[in-house]
Design a protein around this motif. Structure first.
Motif, PDB file in Angstrom:
ATOM      1  N   GLY A   1       0.944  -1.221  -0.028  1.00 58.49           N
ATOM      2  CA  GLY A   1       0.055   0.044   0.016  1.00 58.49           C
ATOM      3  C   GLY A   1       0.872   1.186   0.005  1.00 58.49           C
ATOM      4  N   VAL A   2       2.038   1.002   0.787  1.00 64.47           N
ATOM      5  CA  VAL A   2       2.967   2.259   0.657  1.00 64.47           C
ATOM      6  C   VAL A   2       4.222   2.130   0.003  1.00 64.47           C
ATOM      7  CG1 VAL A   2       1.773   3.409   2.921  1.00 64.47           C
ATOM      8  CG2 VAL A   2       3.812   1.768   2.920  1.00 64.47           C
ATOM      9  N   MET A   3       4.714   0.770  -0.130  1.00 55.52           N
ATOM     10  CA  MET A   3       5.696   0.308  -0.658  1.00 55.52           C
ATOM     11  C   MET A   3       5.713  -1.113  -1.277  1.00 55.52           C
ATOM     12  SD  MET A   3       8.314  -1.253   1.425  1.00 55.52           S
ATOM     13  CE  MET A   3       8.321  -1.705   3.444  1.00 55.52           C
ATOM     14  N   VAL A   4       6.519  -1.404  -2.232  1.00 51.12           N
ATOM     15  CA  VAL A   4       6.473  -2.767  -2.850  1.00 51.12           C
ATOM     16  C   VAL A   4       7.611  -3.620  -2.386  1.00 51.12           C
ATOM     17  CG1 VAL A   4       6.802  -4.331  -4.771  1.00 51.12           C
ATOM     18  CG2 VAL A   4       5.339  -2.076  -4.910  1.00 51.12           C
ATOM     19  N   ARG A   5       7.431  -4.617  -1.380  1.00 48.13           N
ATOM     20  CA  ARG A   5       8.247  -5.538  -1.062  1.00 48.13           C
ATOM     21  C   ARG A   5       9.207  -6.137  -1.837  1.00 48.13           C
ATOM     22  NH1 ARG A   5       6.401  -6.043   4.173  1.00 48.13           N
ATOM     23  NH2 ARG A   5       3.990  -6.583   4.310  1.00 48.13           N
ATOM     24  N   ALA A   6      10.819  -6.201  -1.659  1.00 48.28           N
ATOM     25  CA  ALA A   6      11.327  -6.800  -2.564  1.00 48.28           C
ATOM     26  C   ALA A   6      11.055  -8.066  -3.082  1.00 48.28           C
ATOM     27  CB  ALA A   6      12.981  -6.656  -2.328  1.00 48.28           C
ATOM     28  N   ALA A   7      10.416  -8.970  -2.171  1.00 53.53           N
ATOM     29  CA  ALA A   7      10.148 -10.143  -2.384  1.00 53.53           C
ATOM     30  C   ALA A   7       9.286 -10.566  -1.288  1.00 53.53           C
ATOM     31  CB  ALA A   7      11.390 -11.325  -2.283  1.00 53.53           C
ATOM     32  N   PRO A   8       8.277 -11.575  -1.240  1.00 57.38           N
ATOM     33  CA  PRO A   8       7.182 -11.549  -0.669  1.00 57.38           C
ATOM     34  C   PRO A   8       7.322 -12.102   0.766  1.00 57.38           C
ATOM     35  CG  PRO A   8       6.652 -13.103  -2.203  1.00 57.38           C
ATOM     36  CD  PRO A   8       7.984 -12.287  -2.561  1.00 57.38           C
ATOM     37  N   THR A   9       8.464 -13.055   0.865  1.00 57.24           N
ATOM     38  CA  THR A   9       8.707 -13.557   2.285  1.00 57.24           C
ATOM     39  C   THR A   9      10.227 -13.307   2.429  1.00 57.24           C
ATOM     40  OG1 THR A   9       7.362 -15.219   1.566  1.00 57.24           O
ATOM     41  CG2 THR A   9       8.554 -15.530   3.502  1.00 57.24           C
ATOM     42  N   LEU A  10      11.192 -13.601   1.632  1.00 59.13           N
ATOM     43  CA  LEU A  10      12.593 -13.424   1.782  1.00 59.13           C
ATOM     44  C   LEU A  10      12.941 -11.950   2.266  1.00 59.13           C
ATOM     45  CD1 LEU A  10      14.992 -15.415   1.868  1.00 59.13           C
ATOM     46  CD2 LEU A  10      15.382 -14.892  -0.407  1.00 59.13           C
ATOM     47  N   TYR A  11      12.345 -10.945   1.474  1.00 57.19           N
ATOM     48  CA  TYR A  11      12.698  -9.600   1.442  1.00 57.19           C
ATOM     49  C   TYR A  11      11.647  -8.565   1.753  1.00 57.19           C
ATOM     50  CZ  TYR A  11      16.889 -11.601  -1.122  1.00 57.19           C
ATOM     51  OH  TYR A  11      17.904 -12.330  -1.374  1.00 57.19           O
ATOM     52  N   PRO A  12      10.917  -8.539   2.859  1.00 56.16           N
ATOM     53  CA  PRO A  12      10.002  -7.969   3.338  1.00 56.16           C
ATOM     54  C   PRO A  12       9.906  -6.486   3.535  1.00 56.16           C
ATOM     55  CG  PRO A  12      10.575  -9.011   5.202  1.00 56.16           C
ATOM     56  CD  PRO A  12      11.518  -9.284   4.215  1.00 56.16           C
ATOM     57  N   HIS A  13      10.938  -5.807   3.094  1.00 55.53           N
ATOM     58  CA  HIS A  13      11.118  -4.421   3.098  1.00 55.53           C
ATOM     59  C   HIS A  13      11.375  -3.725   1.826  1.00 55.53           C
ATOM     60  CE1 HIS A  13      11.395  -4.861   7.503  1.00 55.53           C
ATOM     61  NE2 HIS A  13      12.024  -5.855   7.115  1.00 55.53           N
ATOM     62  N   GLN A  14      11.620  -2.399   1.815  1.00 54.92           N
ATOM     63  CA  GLN A  14      12.020  -1.899   0.426  1.00 54.92           C
ATOM     64  C   GLN A  14      13.672  -1.625   0.532  1.00 54.92           C
ATOM     65  OE1 GLN A  14      11.238   2.381  -0.197  1.00 54.92           O
ATOM     66  NE2 GLN A  14      10.306   2.187  -1.836  1.00 54.92           N
ATOM     67  N   TRP A  15      14.177  -2.277  -0.707  1.00 53.46           N
ATOM     68  CA  TRP A  15      15.714  -2.144  -0.955  1.00 53.46           C
ATOM     69  C   TRP A  15      15.718  -0.929  -1.930  1.00 53.46           C
ATOM     70  CZ3 TRP A  15      14.352  -6.216   1.862  1.00 53.46           C
ATOM     71  CH2 TRP A  15      15.410  -6.782   2.503  1.00 53.46           C
ATOM     72  N   SER A  16      16.894  -0.326  -1.706  1.00 56.14           N
ATOM     73  CA  SER A  16      17.253   0.921  -2.596  1.00 56.14           C
ATOM     74  C   SER A  16      16.926   0.655  -4.093  1.00 56.14           C
ATOM     75  CB  SER A  16      18.467   1.686  -2.357  1.00 56.14           C
ATOM     76  OG  SER A  16      18.870   2.564  -3.154  1.00 56.14           O
ATOM     77  N   TRP A  17      17.877  -0.170  -4.775  1.00 55.07           N
ATOM     78  CA  TRP A  17      18.098  -0.561  -6.160  1.00 55.07           C
ATOM     79  C   TRP A  17      16.757  -1.181  -6.620  1.00 55.07           C
ATOM     80  CZ3 TRP A  17      22.126  -3.319  -9.080  1.00 55.07           C
ATOM     81  CH2 TRP A  17      22.772  -4.573  -8.716  1.00 55.07           C
TER      82      TRP A  17
END
Ligand code: 9YW
Length: 447
Positions: A28-44
């Motif tokens: 809703g406010v950002m796209v997770r880098a990957a659903p389970t493994l990377y649940p935050h926002q990564w820069s690149w």
């Protein structure tokens, strides 16, 4: 099956599924880098994802980068992770980084990591503008209204890199942690990491990656991970002060790939500055020129690839990885040297290797001693990397070099899981499925 041989509706199906991946990973406010493994926002990741989003909804693309910009440091640094406060399982998490606890340069909210990643963002913004123009006046108006604010953020980001990562004006970006390269356990960093002592008082931690990806052989080893976290701990204890890290940090290496990205992104940002009537055009063009020259000057005559340098020993890091093709991203080689590099890219050491399932770029040459086909950045092919080369080659007016890579990448993606990376000899999808930047790559290649 190869996508290039598929009927049009199958391509459309891949588009629909890629769009669904981005929707599913959107909090809703950002796209997770990957659903389970990377649940935050990564820069690149966020930059690449914003290009995918621009094909679907330009306003959402702008919002994705705005979310990243909220994590920007007072120094101008864009942190490599902006944490989702609702997600507590990923490690190392915000407490481990402890940024706002040790420096006023970090925002108190959102919480972020204390290092950065390759500066692909201005290139993404350049592409978002172009895609809006393709879409029509409403999209153009939306992106134009957003652009001046984004430009100021990007200018601060580029000035940070130029000031803190290349104070001696060599035209090469220095990184303070292997993770800053975006290619975490690439054999490029084995030499520098071999000299990192694991801290005797390294606080205990639990890894997330080896719990999600069950095949531990794909992921960095425990010793590698201890070293990564020892460097994080050292950076934290230095208060994330770049001058201190330059003076005493254990890991200090020039990154030829990040330098090429900065050269190309500076060119893109100069174009954006010009379109806005901003005063920094000449400054940004000078950055582009400086880093293009730095990258071209890093070419190793024997390997035919551009190499990183360990600034602690002065030694060039002689490993055949995909980063060695950095000059193809930004230009700067003389005609004959570029011709030789393209020939190398097509040769049996790279995309012409007879064992490859698809003629895409593996992270490490399959002919190199260091090649390990399942081990993360030590051999697997990363769709996002081949896409980036395709995009930059087309941007530089080399569609002849890009076209076969583009076709091979679409063939690799046709399997449809939007994998983080692939075993390059079999094509088997590995790592996370439904990886956001892989879905973004598919959208950009197919739309
Ligand atoms: C990690 C998210 C990130 C990428 C990096 C890649 C990997 C692992 O995943 O990092 O835990 O930070 O190496 O480039 O941004 O996709």
């Amino acid at each position: 099956t190869a996508v290039s041989d598929l009927p049009v509706h199958r391509g459309a199906d891949l588009v629909a599924r890629a769009a669904a991946v981005l929707r599913a990973n959107d909090t809703g406010v950002m796209v997770r880098a990957a659903p389970t493994l990377y649940p935050h926002q990564w820069s690149w990741d966020a930059a690449f994802v914003s290009v995918g989003l621009a094909h679907l909804d330009p306003g959402r693309a702008c919002a994705e980068l705005d979310h990243l910009f909220r994590g920007q440091w007072r120094t101008g640094m864009l942190p490599h992770i902006v944490f989702d406060p609702g997600e507590t399982t990923y490690s190392p998490g915000p407490d481990r980084w402890g940024c706002a606890e040790v420096t006023d340069d970090a925002p108190a909210a959102p919480r972020t990591s204390g290092i950065c990643q390759p500066p692909v963002h201005a290139l993404a913004v350049e592409r978002i503008v172009a895609l809006a123009e393709r879409r029509g006046p409403a999209a153009v108006a939306r992106v134009r209204a957003w652009l001046p604010g984004a430009y100021r953020r990007l200018l601060a980001w580029h000035r940070y890199l130029v000031r803190e990562r290349d104070p001696l004006r060599t035209g090469l970006v220095a990184i303070h942690h292997g993770w800053e390269s975006g290619m975490d356990n690439s054999p490029r960093w084995d030499g520098p990491y071999s000299r990192i002592a694991v801290l005797p008082d390294l606080p205990p931690y639990r890894r997330r990656d080896t719990r999600v990806v069950r095949d531990a052989a794909q992921r960095p080893t425990q010793l590698e991970y201890d070293r990564y976290l020892s460097v994080v701990e050292e950076l934290r204890r230095a208060g994330y002060d770049d001058a201190r890290t330059r003076a005493t940090g254990g890991f200090l290496v020039t990154d030829v790939f990040a330098s090429a990205v900065l050269a190309a992104a500076s060119e893109a940002l100069a174009g954006i500055a010009r379109s806005l009537g901003a005063g920094e055009v000449a400054e940004l063009e000078e950055h582009a020129e400086r880093f293009r020259a730095g990258v071209a000057g890093s070419e190793d005559a024997e390997l035919g690839l551009a190499l990183d340098t360990d600034l602690r020993t002065g030694a060039p890091l002689r490993v055949e990885t995909v980063a060695g093709f950095a000059p193809l991203l930004c230009g700067g080689l003389r005609t004959a040297a570029e011709r030789d590099m393209v020939a190398l890219l097509r040769s049996e050491r790279w995309t012409g290797h007879p064992g490859l399932r698809h003629a895409v770029l593996p992270s490490t040459s399959p002919a190199a001693r260091e090649f390990r086909p399942r081990a993360y950045w030590r051999g697997p092919s990363w769709p996002v990397v081949t896409w980036f080369f395709v995009w930059m080659l087309e941007r530089r007016g080399r569609p002849d070099v890009a076209a076969p890579l583009r076709r091979a990448l679409l063939d690799e993606l046709a399997e449809g899981s939007f994998a983080e990376y692939h075993e390059p000899l079999t094509g088997e999808p590995l790592g996370s499925a439904a990886q956001s930047w892989t879905a973004a790559a598919a959208l950009d290649l197919l739309l």
